[in-house]
Design an enzyme around this catalytic site. Structure first.
Site, PDB file in Angstrom:
ATOM      1  N   LYS A  89      33.362  35.397  12.716  1.00 48.69           N
ATOM      2  CA  LYS A  89      33.685  34.267  13.596  1.00 48.69           C
ATOM      3  C   LYS A  89      35.120  33.813  13.397  1.00 48.69           C
ATOM      4  O   LYS A  89      35.766  34.081  12.367  1.00 48.69           O
ATOM      5  CB  LYS A  89      32.728  33.104  13.364  1.00 48.69           C
ATOM      6  N   ASP A 101      27.795  28.814   7.387  1.00 45.69           N
ATOM      7  CA  ASP A 101      28.159  29.777   8.430  1.00 45.69           C
ATOM      8  C   ASP A 101      27.036  30.740   8.791  1.00 45.69           C
ATOM      9  O   ASP A 101      27.132  31.447   9.800  1.00 45.69           O
ATOM     10  CB  ASP A 101      29.382  30.600   7.990  1.00 45.69           C
TER      11      ASP A 101
END
EC number: 2.7.1.148
Length: 320
Positions: free
Chosen positions: A20, A154
């Protein structure tokens, strides 16, 4: 089909999960529990980790790194024991699965280690999904996301993918409907930065300034508007990462690389998460490919990617 010691058929489930980029990252003051509240927009990009989970009759969890990995494995220290996030994910799944077995996890590493892109989190998300399928656990995506949150802020996003707003410590996710593609160039450093050290450095810099920092409650709506329209120019004006100056304090060369990327044609550049990976925004896939080539000519490890992409997905399920 070969039976493993006559007890069960060996089976491998292979899952890929994305890294990401934090398109925005607002960081609040250090809390009493030592964490920081954040308001962030996560964008899953087309750089994937892969985990191949194979059942075994050992009753143990083992981890190896695939030679197909694109990272320089000699330059990074990846633990292969219970410190590994994928190992932890398998252990959690074994606890909640009625028919768990031993499992071997072979990880193909492509996302930079300690690079601010959530590579370890992608490994964990892929492992959750792979073990769920391998052991026929039958957990829903919401149940897997709950387990993912126990592993780190995350991990739920790598499971979800796409684009999302993260609040709390980043684990309170709200999917954002973004279909338009944005094109980026990632520049990977030949070193890592410790996320806790980056946060400590930010706290130190803020304390020295005597700055009063408020708890972030929401992301800038202009960021989501720009992402939804695919307007790279508008997005370039609202990119923000509160951790960027702390990362540059620890690795001053990042400032020069940011300047180089922009001089080579990037619309804007930003440190991804806690760094040291840099993300450069471009106008198109062709522009990203050209910028990546230019930066490679300057001796940098650069690659073109795009987002948003899907979260963790099973790509094969094979009886051996």
């Amino acid at each position: 089909m070969n039976a493993v010691r006559g007890r069960f058929a060996a089976r491998t489930v292979r899952v890929k999960a994305p890294g990401k980029v934090n398109v925005s990252l607002d960081v609040g003051p250090r809390r009493a529990d030592g964490y920081h509240s954040v308001a962030s927009v996560y964008l899953a990009v087309s750089l994937y980790e892969e985990v191949a989970a194979t059942n075994t009759d050992t009753g143990c969890i083992t981890v190896s790194i695939s030679p197909a990995s694109t990272l320089d494995l000699d330059a990074v220290d990846i633990p292969l024991d219970e410190r590994n996030l994928a190992y932890k994910a398998a252990a959690i799944m074994a606890d909640v699965s009625e028919h768990s077995t031993g499992v071997h996890l072979e990880i193909t590493k492509r996302v930079p280690v300690a690079g601010g892109m959530g590579g370890g989190s992608a490994d964990a998300a892929a492992t959750l999904l792979a073990c769920d399928a391998l052991w026929n656990s039958g957990l829903s995506r919401d149940e897997l996301a709950h387990l993912a949150a126990e592993l780190g802020a995350d991990v739920p996003f790598s499971l979800l993918g796409g684009t999302a707003v993260g609040l709390g410590v980043g684990d309170e996710l709200s999917p954002a409907l973004v279909k338009a593609q944005t094109d980026w160039v990632l520049v990977v450093a030949d070193f890592g930065l410790s996320t806790p050290e980056v946060f400590r450095t930010l706290d130190r810099l803020r304390t020295a300034e005597g700055a009063e920092i408020e708890e972030p409650a929401a992301v800038d709506p202009r960021i989501l508007t720009a992402l939804r329209s695919g307007d790279a120019d508008a997005l370039s004006r609202v990119l923000v990462n509160d951790l960027q100056r702390a990362s540059i304090e620890l690795a001053p060369g990042l400032r020069d690389t940011l300047g180089l990327g922009e001089s080579c044609g990037a619309i804007a550049g930003i440190v991804s998460g806690s760094g040291p990976t840099l993300a450069f925004l471009t106008h198109s896939p062709a522009a990203a490919a050209g910028l990546a080539e230019d930066l490679r000519h300057h001796g940098l490890d650069a690659m073109a990617v795009h987002g948003p992409v899907h979260g963790a997905r099973i790509i094969s399920d094979t009886l051996l």
